[in-house]
Write a protein that holds these residues in place. Structure first.
Motif, PDB file in Angstrom:
ATOM      1  N   MET A   1       0.881  -1.376   0.021  1.00 28.39           N
ATOM      2  CA  MET A   1       0.117  -0.098   0.039  1.00 28.39           C
ATOM      3  C   MET A   1       0.933   1.318   0.098  1.00 28.39           C
ATOM      4  O   MET A   1       1.121   2.205   1.064  1.00 28.39           O
ATOM      5  CB  MET A   1      -1.024  -0.066   1.245  1.00 28.39           C
ATOM      6  CG  MET A   1      -1.886  -1.158   1.154  1.00 28.39           C
ATOM      7  SD  MET A   1      -2.701  -1.349   2.965  1.00 28.39           S
ATOM      8  CE  MET A   1      -3.603   0.008   3.036  1.00 28.39           C
ATOM      9  N   PHE A   2       1.597   1.410  -1.191  1.00 32.97           N
ATOM     10  CA  PHE A   2       2.496   2.556  -1.320  1.00 32.97           C
ATOM     11  C   PHE A   2       2.107   3.990  -0.756  1.00 32.97           C
ATOM     12  O   PHE A   2       2.712   4.896  -0.459  1.00 32.97           O
ATOM     13  CB  PHE A   2       3.452   2.264  -2.531  1.00 32.97           C
ATOM     14  CG  PHE A   2       4.355   1.200  -2.595  1.00 32.97           C
ATOM     15  CD1 PHE A   2       5.543   1.126  -1.960  1.00 32.97           C
ATOM     16  CD2 PHE A   2       3.851   0.013  -3.324  1.00 32.97           C
ATOM     17  CE1 PHE A   2       6.271  -0.069  -2.007  1.00 32.97           C
ATOM     18  CE2 PHE A   2       4.544  -1.173  -3.198  1.00 32.97           C
ATOM     19  CZ  PHE A   2       5.747  -1.269  -2.799  1.00 32.97           C
ATOM     20  N   ASP A   3       0.787   4.206  -1.787  1.00 31.62           N
ATOM     21  CA  ASP A   3       0.201   5.345  -1.513  1.00 31.62           C
ATOM     22  C   ASP A   3      -0.110   5.883  -0.001  1.00 31.62           C
ATOM     23  O   ASP A   3       0.398   6.861   0.382  1.00 31.62           O
ATOM     24  CB  ASP A   3      -1.229   5.513  -2.150  1.00 31.62           C
ATOM     25  CG  ASP A   3      -1.036   5.455  -3.710  1.00 31.62           C
ATOM     26  OD1 ASP A   3       0.137   5.801  -4.051  1.00 31.62           O
ATOM     27  OD2 ASP A   3      -2.073   5.066  -4.417  1.00 31.62           O
ATOM     28  N   SER A   4      -0.499   4.808   0.694  1.00 32.59           N
ATOM     29  CA  SER A   4      -0.792   5.279   2.369  1.00 32.59           C
ATOM     30  C   SER A   4       0.622   5.332   2.883  1.00 32.59           C
ATOM     31  O   SER A   4       0.922   6.316   3.914  1.00 32.59           O
ATOM     32  CB  SER A   4      -1.249   3.977   2.952  1.00 32.59           C
ATOM     33  OG  SER A   4      -2.643   3.889   2.411  1.00 32.59           O
ATOM     34  N   ALA A   5       1.687   4.650   2.443  1.00 31.64           N
ATOM     35  CA  ALA A   5       2.918   4.864   3.256  1.00 31.64           C
ATOM     36  C   ALA A   5       3.584   6.102   2.838  1.00 31.64           C
ATOM     37  O   ALA A   5       4.032   6.504   3.595  1.00 31.64           O
ATOM     38  CB  ALA A   5       3.925   3.575   2.469  1.00 31.64           C
ATOM     39  N   TYR A   6       3.527   6.724   1.593  1.00 35.10           N
ATOM     40  CA  TYR A   6       4.147   7.712   1.233  1.00 35.10           C
ATOM     41  C   TYR A   6       3.450   8.956   1.994  1.00 35.10           C
ATOM     42  O   TYR A   6       3.901   9.971   2.158  1.00 35.10           O
ATOM     43  CB  TYR A   6       4.308   8.051  -0.284  1.00 35.10           C
ATOM     44  CG  TYR A   6       5.410   7.138  -0.869  1.00 35.10           C
ATOM     45  CD1 TYR A   6       6.504   7.137  -0.331  1.00 35.10           C
ATOM     46  CD2 TYR A   6       4.896   6.228  -1.968  1.00 35.10           C
ATOM     47  CE1 TYR A   6       7.539   6.318  -1.018  1.00 35.10           C
ATOM     48  CE2 TYR A   6       5.913   5.419  -2.690  1.00 35.10           C
ATOM     49  CZ  TYR A   6       7.158   5.367  -2.042  1.00 35.10           C
ATOM     50  OH  TYR A   6       8.144   4.739  -2.828  1.00 35.10           O
ATOM     51  N   TYR A   7       2.108   8.691   2.204  1.00 36.65           N
ATOM     52  CA  TYR A   7       1.043   9.849   2.899  1.00 36.65           C
ATOM     53  C   TYR A   7       1.827   9.910   4.224  1.00 36.65           C
ATOM     54  O   TYR A   7       1.879  11.092   4.663  1.00 36.65           O
ATOM     55  CB  TYR A   7      -0.195   9.394   2.643  1.00 36.65           C
ATOM     56  CG  TYR A   7      -1.073  10.190   3.650  1.00 36.65           C
ATOM     57  CD1 TYR A   7      -1.557  11.585   3.015  1.00 36.65           C
ATOM     58  CD2 TYR A   7      -1.653   9.907   4.730  1.00 36.65           C
ATOM     59  CE1 TYR A   7      -2.377  12.275   3.992  1.00 36.65           C
ATOM     60  CE2 TYR A   7      -2.490  10.659   5.608  1.00 36.65           C
ATOM     61  CZ  TYR A   7      -2.659  11.526   4.874  1.00 36.65           C
ATOM     62  OH  TYR A   7      -3.791  12.722   5.936  1.00 36.65           O
ATOM     63  N   TYR A   8       1.829   8.787   4.983  1.00 36.27           N
ATOM     64  CA  TYR A   8       2.301   9.062   6.343  1.00 36.27           C
ATOM     65  C   TYR A   8       3.656   9.400   6.571  1.00 36.27           C
ATOM     66  O   TYR A   8       4.199  10.223   7.394  1.00 36.27           O
ATOM     67  CB  TYR A   8       2.118   7.634   7.164  1.00 36.27           C
ATOM     68  CG  TYR A   8       0.666   7.390   7.448  1.00 36.27           C
ATOM     69  CD1 TYR A   8      -0.093   8.091   8.161  1.00 36.27           C
ATOM     70  CD2 TYR A   8      -0.089   6.208   6.746  1.00 36.27           C
ATOM     71  CE1 TYR A   8      -1.427   7.924   8.555  1.00 36.27           C
ATOM     72  CE2 TYR A   8      -1.437   5.876   6.979  1.00 36.27           C
ATOM     73  CZ  TYR A   8      -1.957   6.986   7.898  1.00 36.27           C
ATOM     74  OH  TYR A   8      -3.441   6.520   8.115  1.00 36.27           O
ATOM     75  N   GLU A   9       4.391   9.073   5.413  1.00 37.68           N
ATOM     76  CA  GLU A   9       5.954   9.681   5.723  1.00 37.68           C
ATOM     77  C   GLU A   9       5.976  11.128   5.646  1.00 37.68           C
ATOM     78  O   GLU A   9       6.598  11.660   6.136  1.00 37.68           O
ATOM     79  CB  GLU A   9       6.776   8.911   4.271  1.00 37.68           C
ATOM     80  CG  GLU A   9       8.153   9.397   4.405  1.00 37.68           C
ATOM     81  CD  GLU A   9       8.486  10.598   3.643  1.00 37.68           C
ATOM     82  OE1 GLU A   9       9.532  11.424   3.895  1.00 37.68           O
ATOM     83  OE2 GLU A   9       7.631  10.989   2.781  1.00 37.68           O
TER      84      GLU A   9
END
Length: 611
Positions: A229-237
């Protein structure tokens, strides 16, 4: 997008950072203030313990070591309950941070006992969080979860402690998630992890706990990446980085760069991952945090391996090894320095006491000298008894090995003897026995034409018959066919019949409800030979008129009993020659137990063999 299973995120590293975040944020959240409000600075003990706890919470290593040394000199015999609680929790936290986990558990458990005694649930939440952290580092996840769940369900615990344990529960479940193979189990664990992360974020946002909030967001980045779930990962980053920059949380930014690098590697962005991780390497190198620097370098090797630049990976591993060696040396030197500092402190205390009172100083020196002598004596005795016990254990091991070797040698010799007996018995039966039988048959078929030869032929046939019986008897003694073909029970019946036909003692065989008996061939042979030897002893020495052989099974044992009504057997009789040693050797070879009961009217041998 490239997905590499090798680069699965390491949950333990997240856990260590969460622990660090809860400690480094003590000066900025409610947990330390809760501690400070409970332990009023009203005595020297509480003042020093309060300072030690604050130093632990804010990463002041030098101050932490200094205050810890001061607490070591405290006498708690007359301390208040509050002083005792502060003493144990501050020392337990310091021992935990310096890696002395066993002592930390003991200290924190003492603090937990005081908290339970006073029903102080808020303070119990603080201690429970620390205990969970210690047990996790001791690799006891079950106990860690026990304390974390206890704090999570404690509504009176400080909010920072509750959010911290929720994160840690998620981390442990993440480890279980990575090791799970069943899809239902993984889905169930994922729900638990997401639920705890959301609960932790809710508490941190409500209490404006910025430092812990940034820590939670940081570990959520690789969690979502592990599920692609890369979109969520980059969002929280992005959210974590914005908070960390705004509030100058440089440590958070450094660890976020490591996590972002892992996500980039999993996402196939290798070059950018290397540059991002290098920022973390530089930061940790600057603050001399060797553990995290090594962690960052290891992640960097993953990217180089993905680019097939193995030489660079090799150089990084060499650097990591050198850092670990250097860290070990520095830690050793630090420990030596600490002991030297303690010695110097004690020396100064002794000098001050001598200035106050000469007599008191002399008495103190005498007491210390006596204590030193007793300590060295105790140490010497301890070392002596330790090595003596160790020597005894080694001697016992050697003796056991010698016994096993002797038993193995006896077993081998007996097996060789039985093979030779079988061969001789087979040759006597199939060779000599058959030839003599043929001679006897030929003599019986001779047409006697002259009466004067009748007596000679009759005598010749009698002699041949006697030889045939002797050969068959020897063959039966060497290895009865009944034992080979029909088993132990039939062989013993045949042995008794043979003795009754050829001896003066009346033998009887009692088979007590043994219809079928499945035994290893080796055990059958040993039991049969034991019976033979006992019967031979009865014939030679007992002067008995009757003898009985019994065979029965009882609670996993086969029991052979041989008894006679003869003269009995003296306790230290040597008239049996090698018979009894042979019997004992065979009993030992099959893990049996031999017992003897003898008086003037009856002698009974009993052999118990496990089956």
């Amino acid at each position: 997008m490239i997905i590499l299973k090798k680069y699965t995120i390491l949950p333990t590293a997240f856990f260590l950072v969460l622990i660090g975040s809860s400690l480094l944020s003590f000066g900025q959240n409610n947990e330390y203030s809760a501690y400070q409000s409970y332990f009023k600075v009203n005595s020297e003990i509480s003042q020093v313990c309060d300072s030690l706890y604050y130093a632990c919470a804010n990463g002041g290593t030098i101050q932490m070591n200094e205050f810890y040394k001061q607490t070591s000199a405290f006498d708690l015999s007359n301390a208040t309950l509050n002083d005792s609680m502060g003493y144990f929790v501050s020392r337990g936290l310091c021992q935990y941070l310096t890696g002395d986990l066993d002592k930390s558990v003991k200290s924190l458990f003492q603090a937990q006992l005081f908290a339970d005694r006073t029903d102080n649930k808020r303070f119990s939440g603080i201690v429970g969080n620390h205990l969970g952290n210690v047990y996790y580092l001791l690799k006891d996840k079950k106990k860690a979860l026990k304390f974390y769940n206890r704090v999570a369900q404690n509504d009176s615990a400080p909010s920072s402690a509750r959010s911290s344990v929720l994160n840690n529960i998620s981390v442990i479940n993440y480890e279980y998630h990575e090791g799970a193979t069943n899809s239902k189990t993984k889905d169930s664990l994922a729900e638990i992890i997401d639920k705890n992360y959301r609960a932790s974020l809710k508490i941190q946002r409500a209490t404006n706990d910025i430092n812990n909030l940034a820590g939670t967001l940081s570990v959520m980045v690789p969690w979502f990446a592990s599920r692609n779930m890369f979109d969520s990962a980059y969002y929280y980053e992005a959210e974590c980085r914005e908070l960390a920059i705004k509030h100058h949380l440089e440590g958070r930014i450094a660890f976020l760069n490591i996590n972002l690098g892992k996500v980039m590697i999993k996402d196939g962005i290798f070059r950018l991952a290397i540059d991002t991780i290098q920022k973390a390497v530089d930061f940790y190198h600057g603050i001399k945090n060797i553990d995290q620097e090594i962690h960052a370098l290891e992640v960097q090797t993953w990217a180089y391996d993905s680019l097939h630049e193995y030489e660079k990976s090799k150089n990084i591993y060499a650097r990591m090894y050198a850092m670990q060696q250097e860290s070990f040396t520095e830690n050793t030197a630090s420990s030596v320095g600490e002991f030297e500092a303690r010695f110097n402190t004690q020396k100064k205390e002794l000098e001050n006491q001598r200035l106050v009172s000469e007599n008191k100083t002399k008495q103190l020196k005498l007491n210390r000298l006596l204590l030193l002598v007793v300590s060295f004596a105790a140490l010497g005795l301890g070392v002596f008894f330790f090595y003596r016990n160790k020597l005894k254990k080694n001697q016992l091991i050697i003796q056991e090995q010698e016994i096993k070797f002797k038993n193995k040698l006896i077993q081998t010799n007996m097996e060789s003897e039985e093979k030779e007996r079988k061969r001789i018995a087979r040759e006597l039966h199939d060779g000599v026995g058959q030839q003599i039988s043929s001679i006897k048959l030929g003599l019986e078929n001779i047409d006697i034409s002259q009466k004067k030869t009748d007596g000679s032929l009759t005598e010749l046939k009698r002699m041949v018959t006697d030889v045939l019986h002797s050969v068959r008897g020897i063959s039966h003694q060497m290895m009865p066919l009944a034992l080979q073909r029909f088993g132990l029970v039939k062989a013993l019946e045949g042995l008794v019949d043979f003795m009754n036909e050829n001896g003066k003692i009346a033998y009887s065989f009692e088979n007590l409800n043994i219809n079928e008996l499945e035994l290893e061939e080796t055990k059958e042979v040993h039991i049969y030979r034991i019976a033979q030897e006992l019967i031979s002893n009865i014939n030679k020495h007992s002067q008995a008129s009757q003898a009985t052989i019994q065979l029965h099974k009882q609670t996993g044992q086969l029991i052979l009993t041989v008894s006679d009504n003869g003269l009995g057997m003296p306790e230290k009789s040597e008239k049996f020659g090698m018979g009894m040693p042979n019997i004992r050797s065979r009993v030992t070879a099959i893990n049996g137990v031999l017992s003897l009961n003898s008086d003037t009217d009856e002698t009974t041998f009993q052999i118990r063999v496990p089956v």
